[in-house]
Every structure is written in C-alpha cells, then in structure tokens.
Design a protein around this motif. Structure first.
Motif, short mmCIF file in Angstrom:
data_model
loop_
_atom_site.label_atom_id
_atom_site.label_comp_id
_atom_site.label_asym_id
_atom_site.label_seq_id
_atom_site.Cartn_x
_atom_site.Cartn_y
_atom_site.Cartn_z
N LEU A 1 0.82 -1.21 0.00
CA LEU A 1 0.00 0.00 0.00
C LEU A 1 0.86 1.27 0.00
N ASN A 2 2.07 1.18 0.56
CA ASN A 2 2.96 2.34 0.64
C ASN A 2 3.88 2.48 -0.57
N LEU A 3 3.74 1.57 -1.54
CA LEU A 3 4.59 1.62 -2.73
C LEU A 3 4.31 2.91 -3.52
N HIS A 4 5.34 3.46 -4.13
CA HIS A 4 5.18 4.73 -4.84
C HIS A 4 4.42 4.55 -6.16
N LEU A 5 3.38 5.35 -6.33
CA LEU A 5 2.63 5.43 -7.59
C LEU A 5 2.52 6.90 -7.95
N SER A 6 3.14 7.31 -9.05
CA SER A 6 3.16 8.73 -9.42
C SER A 6 1.76 9.23 -9.74
N ASP A 7 1.57 10.55 -9.61
CA ASP A 7 0.27 11.14 -9.92
C ASP A 7 -0.13 10.90 -11.37
N ALA A 8 0.85 10.96 -12.26
CA ALA A 8 0.56 10.75 -13.69
C ALA A 8 0.06 9.33 -13.93
N LEU A 9 0.69 8.35 -13.28
CA LEU A 9 0.26 6.96 -13.46
C LEU A 9 -1.09 6.70 -12.77
N GLU A 10 -1.33 7.39 -11.67
CA GLU A 10 -2.63 7.24 -11.01
C GLU A 10 -3.75 7.75 -11.93
N ASP A 11 -3.48 8.88 -12.61
CA ASP A 11 -4.46 9.40 -13.58
C ASP A 11 -4.64 8.45 -14.75
N TYR A 12 -3.53 7.84 -15.18
CA TYR A 12 -3.58 6.86 -16.28
C TYR A 12 -4.45 5.66 -15.89
N LEU A 13 -4.26 5.18 -14.67
CA LEU A 13 -5.05 4.06 -14.16
C LEU A 13 -6.55 4.41 -14.16
N LEU A 14 -6.86 5.61 -13.70
CA LEU A 14 -8.26 6.04 -13.65
C LEU A 14 -8.84 6.23 -15.05
N GLN A 15 -8.01 6.69 -15.98
CA GLN A 15 -8.48 6.86 -17.36
C GLN A 15 -8.92 5.53 -17.97
N ILE A 16 -8.19 4.46 -17.63
CA ILE A 16 -8.55 3.14 -18.15
C ILE A 16 -9.93 2.74 -17.64
N ILE A 17 -10.18 2.94 -16.36
CA ILE A 17 -11.48 2.58 -15.78
C ILE A 17 -12.58 3.47 -16.33
N LEU A 18 -12.33 4.77 -16.38
CA LEU A 18 -13.35 5.72 -16.86
C LEU A 18 -13.66 5.49 -18.34
N ALA A 19 -12.67 5.03 -19.09
CA ALA A 19 -12.89 4.76 -20.52
C ALA A 19 -13.89 3.63 -20.73
#
Length: 323
Positions: free
Chosen positions: A218-236
């Motif tokens: 849970l504490n692993l680093h996930l950049s803001d850009a990749l977090e947005d990318y992840l959400l774009q996949i779901i929202l798509a």
C-alpha cells in the motif's frame, strides 16, 4: 530489497517449483494475497488449480479447505449450522468450511444462486450470520473459485454483480511441452518417494509477515501521472465514446469503482513482487486484463463480431496515452 520482499519472492519460488508451467496463476495467487482479495480461475480440468492453492497453504501459516460445489449443496454446508445439544438444552454453532484461511470453491457455477450468495456474502463482509448471531471470519481469508469453461450444461452462471466481488479473474492455459515433460518427471519422482515433498523443507511464511507485506504494498510509490492513467482506463470503460465509436458500440456497461481499487492494489502488488519500489505502466497494463475481464459487459454487437472482453481491453490500452 527488504527482508519482507525477499520472503515473498522465496514463497513464489517455492510454489513455482511445486506447480510447473503455471507461473501466471502462481503470481496472481500471491497478488490476491497481497491485495487482500479473492480470485476466480477459469481453466480446463487437470491444470493444477487445486494443487496450486494447496501448495500455497503449505507456504504460509494457515489452513486450507476444498469445497466441491454441486447442485445439491446447501448454504449451511458452507457457513455451518446450529446443532441442538440435548444434554445442555441449548444450540451450539458448528463452524463450516468458510472459517478456514484459504478456500477452494471448486466449480462454483455448479451450485444454485442461494449457495453462491452465501459464499459471496462471506467474501464481501468477512463475516457470517446464522440466526441471531454474527461470526467474524479469519483475518487471513482468501477464496479461489474455479469455473470449467468446457461444460456449461447444468450450471448456474454467476451474475455480474457477484462477479464484481472477485478481485481477479485468471485464465489458466495448458503448459508447454517442456513444462509438461518436467511435470511427468516430477510425478514419477514423487510416486517413487511417496508423498514426501519440499513443503517439509520450506519454512512457512507467518501471517504477521504477510500483513506487513500488505502494508508495504500500500505504501509503494505510484506517481500522480500513473494514477491518472489508471483512472483513465477505468473511466474509458464507462464513457468509451471518447476513444472511438466502435468502442461505444461494443461496451454496454463499464467497470465499477471497485475495479479502480482492484487495479491500484494489484498493480502495486505486482511491482512489489518484482522487487521494485515503484509502479510502472507495464504493471497497470498487465493487471488490467485480470481486473477488468469479468467486470465489463459487452453489447450484442460486440458478441456478433466475435469480440471478447480481452479484445476490448486490448483496444482500450492501445488508445489511451501512456504518461
């Protein structure tokens, strides 16, 4: 690499040594453990699904129970039931198999909806209610359910809302020729030596170590850009028109917010198992198939064109820009 990471990687190596040719299944089981979720496995009989979770139970501190789902199975056969004790004049609750740490629900679609609901309620709520009493399930609790893609006669397909409760849906394929040759030799060796296996040599992972590993994931680093990318996949999946009219015609319903949580946790777990302290785009792309394939509902148009959910996910990933 931390000591906890090394311990999980050693566990993965131990299971892979016992389960030949099913590296994806082994990795997904560990990701399910680290992400604290449940797995739906689809594959033909004889592909080591039962053996895999059994070996996993020997690799960690916990107990394992296999339940064969059949049309005559009752909810109480899973949850347990209250038994009357005439000597005391009271009812005593007899726990069912769901109170074990690792559960194999073999051919879950063989049982009717009432039994499936009893299992899926336990998966979601982590507790069982019988009569007026509620009983908590163990803190370490993972269900691996299987479906046979070949035989569909006399089955009760899981509804979409219940499928969404599974963290991952994993497709298991046949091993290649080299792996199958290794399996033959391993089985012959075990038959000559009896039931002695390396499980007696491997020191089981403690549950405390596993829970510490979950916190590290849970504490692993996930950049803001990749977090947005992840959400774009779901929202798509919910608004596919943005990425093409063909996608809009293929998708009837998209993924729920539970998919966003699952993709986030599984991507972190995959990166952590690889020994990294950050999530890469490849982690998200690889996990997208297992996270989304059972959550998307295709239109009749897509089915008429011979499209599968994997095909749609592949097109989505090709069209969404990687940061």
């Amino acid at each position: 690499m931390s000591d906890i990471q090394k311990a999980l990687i050693e566990l993965k190596a131990y299971i892979s040594h016992e389960i030949i040719g099913q590296d994806v299944l082994v990795e997904r089981m560990l990701i399910g453990l680290l992400a604290d979720g449940h797995i739906l496995v689809e594959g033909a009989p004889g592909l080591a699904k039962t053996r895999a979770i059994n070996v996993l139970s020997h690799g960690i501190e916990g107990d394992f129970h296999r339940v064969q789902f059949t049309p005559d199975l009752l909810p109480a056969d899973l949850t347990g039931t209250e038994i009357y004790r005439p000597q005391q004049g009271t009812f005593e609750f007899q726990k069912g198999p769901l109170f074990h740490n690792l559960i194999l629900a073999d051919e879950i679609n063989r049982s009717p909806a009432k039994v499936q609901s009893a299992l899926l309620e336990a998966m979601a709520e982590r507790q069982i209610t019988v009569g007026q009493a509620t009983y908590p399930l163990p803190e370490l609790f993972m269900v691996m359910a299987t479906q046979n893609p070949i035989e569909q006669e006399g089955t009760y397909p899981l509804p979409e809302a219940q499928l969404d409760r599974f963290l991952l849906q994993v497709k298991v394929s046949y091993p290649n020729a080299a792996h199958e040759k290794t399996i033959l030799r391993l089985v012959r060796t075990e038959a000559r030596k009896g039931t002695e296996t390396s499980k007696k040599v491997f020191k089981p992972l403690t549950q405390l170590t596993l829970f510490a590993a979950r916190n590290a994931v849970l504490n692993l680093h996930l950049s803001d850009a990749l977090e947005d990318y992840l959400l774009q996949i779901i929202l798509a999946t919910r608004n596919p028109t943005v990425y093409g009219e063909d996608l809009a015609g293929w998708l009837q319903y998209g993924a729920s917010p539970r998919a966003s949580i699952a993709l986030d946790r599984c991507s972190r777990a995959k990166a952590w198992l690889a020994g990294r302290d950050y999530v890469a785009p490849e982690d998200i792309q690889d996990m997208a198939f297992d996270v989304l394939r059972h959550r998307l509902i295709l239109s009749y148009e897509a089915e008429a064109e011979g499209m599968t959910t994997d095909d749609v996910i592949k097109v989505l990933l090709e069209r969404i820009a990687v940061p």
